[in-house]
Design a protein around this motif. Structure first.
Motif, PDB file in Angstrom:
ATOM      1  N   ALA A   1       0.834  -1.212   0.000  1.00 43.19           N
ATOM      2  CA  ALA A   1       0.000   0.000   0.000  1.00 43.19           C
ATOM      3  C   ALA A   1       0.862   1.254   0.000  1.00 43.19           C
TER       4      ALA A   1
ATOM      5  N   ARG B   1     -10.120   0.936  -3.367  1.00 46.15           N
ATOM      6  CA  ARG B   1      -9.283   1.811  -2.550  1.00 46.15           C
ATOM      7  C   ARG B   1     -10.178   2.900  -1.969  1.00 46.15           C
TER       8      ARG B   1
ATOM      9  N   TYR C   1     -10.565   6.385  -0.268  1.00 44.36           N
ATOM     10  CA  TYR C   1      -9.946   7.687  -0.016  1.00 44.36           C
ATOM     11  C   TYR C   1     -10.851   8.479   0.921  1.00 44.36           C
TER      12      TYR C   1
ATOM     13  N   LEU D   1      -5.488   7.910   2.376  1.00 46.68           N
ATOM     14  CA  LEU D   1      -5.803   6.604   1.808  1.00 46.68           C
ATOM     15  C   LEU D   1      -5.881   5.597   2.943  1.00 46.68           C
TER      16      LEU D   1
ATOM     17  N   ASP E   1      -5.495   2.194   4.671  1.00 49.60           N
ATOM     18  CA  ASP E   1      -4.642   1.013   4.544  1.00 49.60           C
ATOM     19  C   ASP E   1      -5.249  -0.082   5.421  1.00 49.60           C
TER      20      ASP E   1
ATOM     21  N   ASP F   1      -9.310  -0.253  -8.526  1.00 49.46           N
ATOM     22  CA  ASP F   1      -8.040  -0.321  -9.248  1.00 49.46           C
ATOM     23  C   ASP F   1      -8.050  -1.572 -10.122  1.00 49.46           C
TER      24      ASP F   1
ATOM     25  N   GLN G   1      -7.699   3.071 -12.801  1.00 48.58           N
ATOM     26  CA  GLN G   1      -8.407   3.344 -11.552  1.00 48.58           C
ATOM     27  C   GLN G   1      -9.680   4.136 -11.860  1.00 48.58           C
TER      28      GLN G   1
END
Length: 257
Positions: free
Chosen positions: A18, A102, A104, A113, A115, A186, A245
């Protein structure tokens, strides 16, 4: 014991991946932003599932009060956190267990971001970008009451011509909630499939994470609603997203106003 060691190694490896993705994208921690270590999820909170389904509703107005660290921690874990780290499994399934979504998180101090393996927020951009990624909501047209025909316009007496009025200004965007979550798939995380199939898988996976967010908020008294309307071009520019993405959905999240 060996299983524990493998689990720790796997978590460390996923976390490193990541971080590499963040660095390779050109996004670096800015200003005084630091990584936010999130609290362990509280697995005993919230309404039962059926009650949460009954309570789920789309909100439009939010308090400006910041989310508590525990609420933010539980929200992100519920969205797509690691529920079985030793098996690399999360709270949201994904096509081929690709973990393509992902998350955000935009807040007043910056963009982060999420993780999942480390259960922390990695800083990306310092500054408040919430209003930049939201789109203004057009005014709703007036709807006449059911069964009541609209009255014909009354004849107006002749009047001298007047100069045309200047064009109306665009309505202002709604007030920014404390948290704006943006869900991005992604496509490079999928190990096979053509672009059309990857787009379809990404859309499905984003929808699953979105539903997790909605149900968590309903169960804990937070307010949210899934939205597809947002400035996707600005989001891609800010986050320096690649062609693979795809920005799918966003969730404003906050307390009741």
């Amino acid at each position: 014991m060996e299983t524990g060691k493998l689990s720790e190694a796997k978590r460390a490896g996923l976390g490193a991946i990541a971080l590499i993705l963040v660095l390779s994208s050109g996004l670096l921690p800015a200003g005084e932003l630091q990584a936010i270590k999130l609290n362990p999820p509280d697995l005993k909170r919230g309404l039962p599932l059926m009650a949460a389904l009954a309570a789920r509703a789309s909100a439009r107005d939010y308090s400006e009060k910041d989310l508590s660290l525990q609420d933010l921690s539980d929200l992100l874990w519920a969205a797509d956190g690691m529920s079985r780290p030793a098996e690399n499994k999360s709270t949201a399934p994904s096509a081929m267990n690709s973990h393509d979504i992902r998350i955000y998180v935009f807040m007043k101090d910056g963009a982060y971001l999420y993780d999942p393996p480390r259960h922390e927020l990695l800083p990306l951009l310092a500054g408040d970008f919430r209003s930049q990624i939201m789109m203004a909501r057009p005014p709703r047209p007036a709807i006449p009451a059911a069964g009541v025909p609209a009255a014909p316009p009354a004849a107006a007496p002749a009047a001298p011509p007047v100069p045309p009025a200047p064009p109306a200004a665009s309505p202002p965007p709604p007030s920014a909630p404390p948290v704006e979550i943006v869900l991005v798939s992604d496509g490079d995380r999928f190990t096979r499939g053509d672009p059309e199939r990857k787009f379809e898988w990404g859309a499905i996976d984003a929808g699953i994470v979105s539903q997790n967010i909605s149900l968590f908020c309903a169960a804990t008294g937070l307010k949210t609603r899934p939205k597809a309307s947002m400035d996707k071009a600005r989001i891609k520019e800010l986050l320096k997203l690649t062609a693979a993405q795809v920005v799918f959905l966003n969730h404003p999240v906050g307390y009741a106003k």
